[in-house]
Design a protein around this motif. Structure first.
Motif, mmCIF file in Angstrom:
data_model
loop_
_atom_site.group_PDB
_atom_site.id
_atom_site.type_symbol
_atom_site.label_atom_id
_atom_site.label_comp_id
_atom_site.label_asym_id
_atom_site.label_seq_id
_atom_site.Cartn_x
_atom_site.Cartn_y
_atom_site.Cartn_z
ATOM 1 N N ALA A 24 -0.880 57.277 -33.650
ATOM 2 C CA ALA A 24 -1.535 57.160 -32.354
ATOM 3 C C ALA A 24 -0.508 56.869 -31.278
ATOM 4 C CB ALA A 24 -2.574 56.053 -32.389
ATOM 5 N N SER A 25 -0.681 57.502 -30.150
ATOM 6 C CA SER A 25 0.186 57.211 -29.013
ATOM 7 C C SER A 25 -0.671 56.899 -27.799
ATOM 8 C CB SER A 25 1.110 58.397 -28.712
ATOM 9 O OG SER A 25 0.358 59.544 -28.429
ATOM 10 N N ALA A 26 -0.190 55.970 -26.997
ATOM 11 C CA ALA A 26 -0.855 55.556 -25.767
ATOM 12 C C ALA A 26 -2.205 54.903 -26.026
ATOM 13 C CB ALA A 26 -1.018 56.732 -24.796
ATOM 14 N N LEU A 27 -2.442 54.465 -27.260
ATOM 15 C CA LEU A 27 -3.695 53.775 -27.575
ATOM 16 C C LEU A 27 -3.404 52.284 -27.522
ATOM 17 C CD1 LEU A 27 -6.639 54.245 -28.355
ATOM 18 C CD2 LEU A 27 -5.952 54.156 -30.747
ATOM 19 N N ARG A 28 -3.448 51.723 -26.332
ATOM 20 C CA ARG A 28 -2.940 50.387 -26.087
ATOM 21 C C ARG A 28 -4.011 49.320 -26.267
ATOM 22 N NH1 ARG A 28 1.918 51.803 -24.479
ATOM 23 N NH2 ARG A 28 2.193 53.680 -23.258
ATOM 24 N N TYR A 29 -4.531 49.278 -27.502
ATOM 25 C CA TYR A 29 -5.490 48.258 -27.863
ATOM 26 C C TYR A 29 -5.004 47.561 -29.109
ATOM 27 C CZ TYR A 29 -8.838 50.458 -24.700
ATOM 28 O OH TYR A 29 -9.473 50.967 -23.611
ATOM 29 N N ARG A 30 -4.922 46.268 -29.089
ATOM 30 C CA ARG A 30 -4.491 45.541 -30.281
ATOM 31 C C ARG A 30 -5.546 45.655 -31.370
ATOM 32 N NH1 ARG A 30 -5.176 40.439 -32.370
ATOM 33 N NH2 ARG A 30 -3.467 39.709 -33.688
ATOM 34 N N ARG A 31 -6.811 45.551 -30.973
ATOM 35 C CA ARG A 31 -7.908 45.661 -31.929
ATOM 36 C C ARG A 31 -8.525 47.044 -31.809
ATOM 37 N NH1 ARG A 31 -11.852 42.449 -29.878
ATOM 38 N NH2 ARG A 31 -13.079 42.619 -31.782
ATOM 39 N N LYS A 32 -8.689 47.696 -32.916
ATOM 40 C CA LYS A 32 -9.329 49.010 -32.918
ATOM 41 C C LYS A 32 -9.802 49.347 -34.315
ATOM 42 C CE LYS A 32 -4.683 51.012 -32.884
ATOM 43 N NZ LYS A 32 -3.999 49.820 -32.354
ATOM 44 N N CYS A 33 -10.649 50.334 -34.370
ATOM 45 C CA CYS A 33 -11.126 50.862 -35.640
ATOM 46 C C CYS A 33 -10.583 52.275 -35.777
ATOM 47 C CB CYS A 33 -12.651 50.868 -35.686
ATOM 48 S SG CYS A 33 -13.321 51.632 -37.173
ATOM 49 N N MET A 34 -9.858 52.510 -36.830
ATOM 50 C CA MET A 34 -9.320 53.840 -37.112
ATOM 51 C C MET A 34 -10.106 54.442 -38.268
ATOM 52 S SD MET A 34 -6.954 54.123 -34.879
ATOM 53 C CE MET A 34 -6.121 55.601 -35.454
ATOM 54 N N GLY A 35 -10.629 55.621 -38.054
ATOM 55 C CA GLY A 35 -11.449 56.260 -39.069
ATOM 56 C C GLY A 35 -10.924 57.621 -39.477
ATOM 57 N N TRP A 36 -11.275 58.004 -40.683
ATOM 58 C CA TRP A 36 -11.035 59.367 -41.169
ATOM 59 C C TRP A 36 -12.392 60.027 -41.380
ATOM 60 C CZ3 TRP A 36 -6.579 61.960 -41.244
ATOM 61 C CH2 TRP A 36 -5.388 61.234 -41.237
ATOM 62 N N PHE A 37 -12.518 61.221 -40.855
ATOM 63 C CA PHE A 37 -13.724 62.019 -41.021
ATOM 64 C C PHE A 37 -13.336 63.357 -41.619
ATOM 65 C CE2 PHE A 37 -17.195 59.860 -38.712
ATOM 66 C CZ PHE A 37 -16.492 58.796 -38.193
ATOM 67 N N ARG A 38 -14.323 64.054 -42.145
ATOM 68 C CA ARG A 38 -14.060 65.406 -42.643
ATOM 69 C C ARG A 38 -15.244 66.298 -42.330
ATOM 70 N NH1 ARG A 38 -14.167 64.223 -49.196
ATOM 71 N NH2 ARG A 38 -16.424 63.860 -49.403
ATOM 72 N N GLN A 39 -14.931 67.573 -42.211
ATOM 73 C CA GLN A 39 -15.975 68.548 -41.927
ATOM 74 C C GLN A 39 -15.681 69.823 -42.683
ATOM 75 O OE1 GLN A 39 -16.647 69.363 -37.753
ATOM 76 N NE2 GLN A 39 -18.742 70.043 -38.172
ATOM 77 N N ALA A 40 -16.597 70.181 -43.561
ATOM 78 C CA ALA A 40 -16.502 71.427 -44.302
ATOM 79 C C ALA A 40 -17.271 72.508 -43.541
ATOM 80 C CB ALA A 40 -17.073 71.242 -45.708
#
Length: 126
Positions: A24-40
């Motif tokens: 991630a770049s320029a995501l200037r939040y100390r707290r965040k939720c990072m997720g992985w999604f998928r789409q078939a």
């Protein structure tokens, strides 16, 4: 401008492993939720896993529990998805997403995430 960049996709045989990375770049939040999604093809985008930074709490879809592991590198502002024992049904485009406070309704709902990467293709052959 926030950017999420995925890498690590590819083609493997069933039972194999892949490790996806998201920086991630320029995501200037100390707290965040990072997720992985998928789409078939022909299917809705589904949540695979998520991690709340910096606390490290993790969540997984039932379909990947015990096979996939999400992890983080806070210093590098990166998140990873280690995928083991891959199955043909894991074939999809995989997306990294970021949610920031105040968080959306649920980690597995795509609508909760305002920031998305372009995706990386994972193909598992039988």
């Amino acid at each position: 401008q926030v950017q999420l960049v995925e890498s690590g996709g590819g083609s493997v045989q069933a039972g194999g492993s892949l490790r996806l990375s998201c920086t991630a770049s320029a995501l200037r939040y100390r707290r965040k939720c990072m997720g992985w999604f998928r789409q078939a093809p022909g299917k809705e985008r589904e949540g695979v896993a998520a991690i709340y930074t910096p606390a490290g709490a993790t969540f997984y879809a039932d379909s990947v529990k015990g096979r996939f592991t999400i992890s983080q590198d806070i210093a590098e502002d990166a998140v990873y998805l280690q995928m083991n024992s891959l199955k043909p049904e894991d074939t999809a485009m995989y997306y990294c997403a970021a949610d920031v406070p105040p968080y959306g309704v649920s980690w597995f709902q795509a609508a909760s995430y305002p920031y998305w990467g372009q995706g990386t293709q994972v193909t598992v052959s039988s």
